[in-house]
Enzyme design. Structure first.
Site, PDB file in Angstrom:
ATOM      1  CG  ASN A 156      37.292 -23.613  16.252  1.00 42.14           C
ATOM      2  OD1 ASN A 156      37.789 -22.565  15.830  1.00 42.14           O
ATOM      3  ND2 ASN A 156      36.985 -23.794  17.524  1.00 42.14           N
TER       4      ASN A 156
ATOM      5  CG  HIS B  12      39.143 -24.493  22.232  1.00 40.89           C
ATOM      6  ND1 HIS B  12      38.441 -23.303  22.322  1.00 40.89           N
ATOM      7  CD2 HIS B  12      39.277 -24.956  23.507  1.00 40.89           C
ATOM      8  CE1 HIS B  12      38.162 -23.070  23.600  1.00 40.89           C
ATOM      9  NE2 HIS B  12      38.661 -24.042  24.340  1.00 40.89           N
TER      10      HIS B  12
ATOM     11  CB  SER C 144      41.661 -29.555  20.691  1.00 47.11           C
ATOM     12  OG  SER C 144      42.046 -29.843  22.017  1.00 47.11           O
TER      13      SER C 144
ATOM     14  CG  ASP D  11      34.959 -24.251  22.019  1.00 39.34           C
ATOM     15  OD1 ASP D  11      35.200 -23.952  20.843  1.00 39.34           O
ATOM     16  OD2 ASP D  11      34.984 -23.430  22.945  1.00 39.34           O
TER      17      ASP D  11
END
Length: 214
Positions: free
Chosen positions: A108, A110, A137, A146
């Site tokens: 992912n 972020h 990030s 997260d």
């Protein structure tokens, strides 16, 4: 050996476009096998179709529960035999079952310097806190929102006159730089999730991940 990548989106797909462009580079083993969206109107679907990439729409509103949607999503993803699943603006909180199914092969991005500002409104929160630095990030996804091990962070200075919009624009540009980098590292076999966290070239990455300063 090609590395099959499935990308999940909900919106415009600007990070998807950066990944599509990067996958076309000579010697990049990352191959985007499919793009899946939970919204039929996501512009990222058009970006995928323009690049000749298979697309799937799976509307979360058609399912009775988060668990039922995630089970169907797993089926749709696994039909493309992914080595890596990439979240690129996919606006869904994923169940533990989903995250565990793809453990070690789910990334992912972020828009903050994690662990700061998990969740939403990251640029506003950075400005309100008077931070000197902000950024984005890439991390492996775990069941903590997260909160998975960091792979790479782009760090940029906050300018005196920055607004939410100007800061967001500069962070987006860095996202488009570091996400393809992390995906290529994984595709090349250089990036892995080990027992102690993210590993690059067989060495544990620091808690902050690999830092790139602008």
């Amino acid at each position: 050996m090609a590395c099959n990548v499935v990308v999940l989106i909900s919106g415009s797909g600007s990070n998807l476009q950066a990944l599509i462009d990067s996958a076309a580079d000579d010697g990049n083993p990352a191959r985007i096998a499919a793009v899946i969206s939970n919204r039929a109107d996501a512009y990222g679907l058009q970006r995928a179709q323009n690049a000749g990439i298979a697309t799937v729409v799976l509307d979360h509103k058609q399912f009775d529960s988060r668990e039922a949607f995630d089970a169907a999503l797993i089926q749709a993803i696994d039909a493309h035999r992914p080595d890596l699943v990439v979240l690129a603006g996919f606006m869904r909180i994923l169940t533990g079952d989903f995250v565990r199914h793809y453990q070690g092969r789910l990334l992912n991005i972020h828009p903050s310097l994690l662990p700061r500002y998990k969740g939403l409104h990251t640029h506003q929160r950075a400005l309100e806190a008077g931070d000197a630095e902000h950024g984005c990030s890439v991390h492996f996804v775990t069941e903590e929102l997260d909160g998975g091990p960091l792979v790479v962070q782009a760090v940029l200075p906050v300018a005196a006159g920055d607004t939410i919009e100007t800061l967001a624009q500069r962070v987006h540009a860095e996202e488009h730089r570091i996400y393809p980098l992390a995906v290529r590292w994984f595709a090349e076999g250089r990036l892995r999730l080990g027992a102690q966290g993210a590993m690059l070239d067989g060495q544990p990455l620091p808690a902050s991940g690999h830092l790139i300063r602008t």
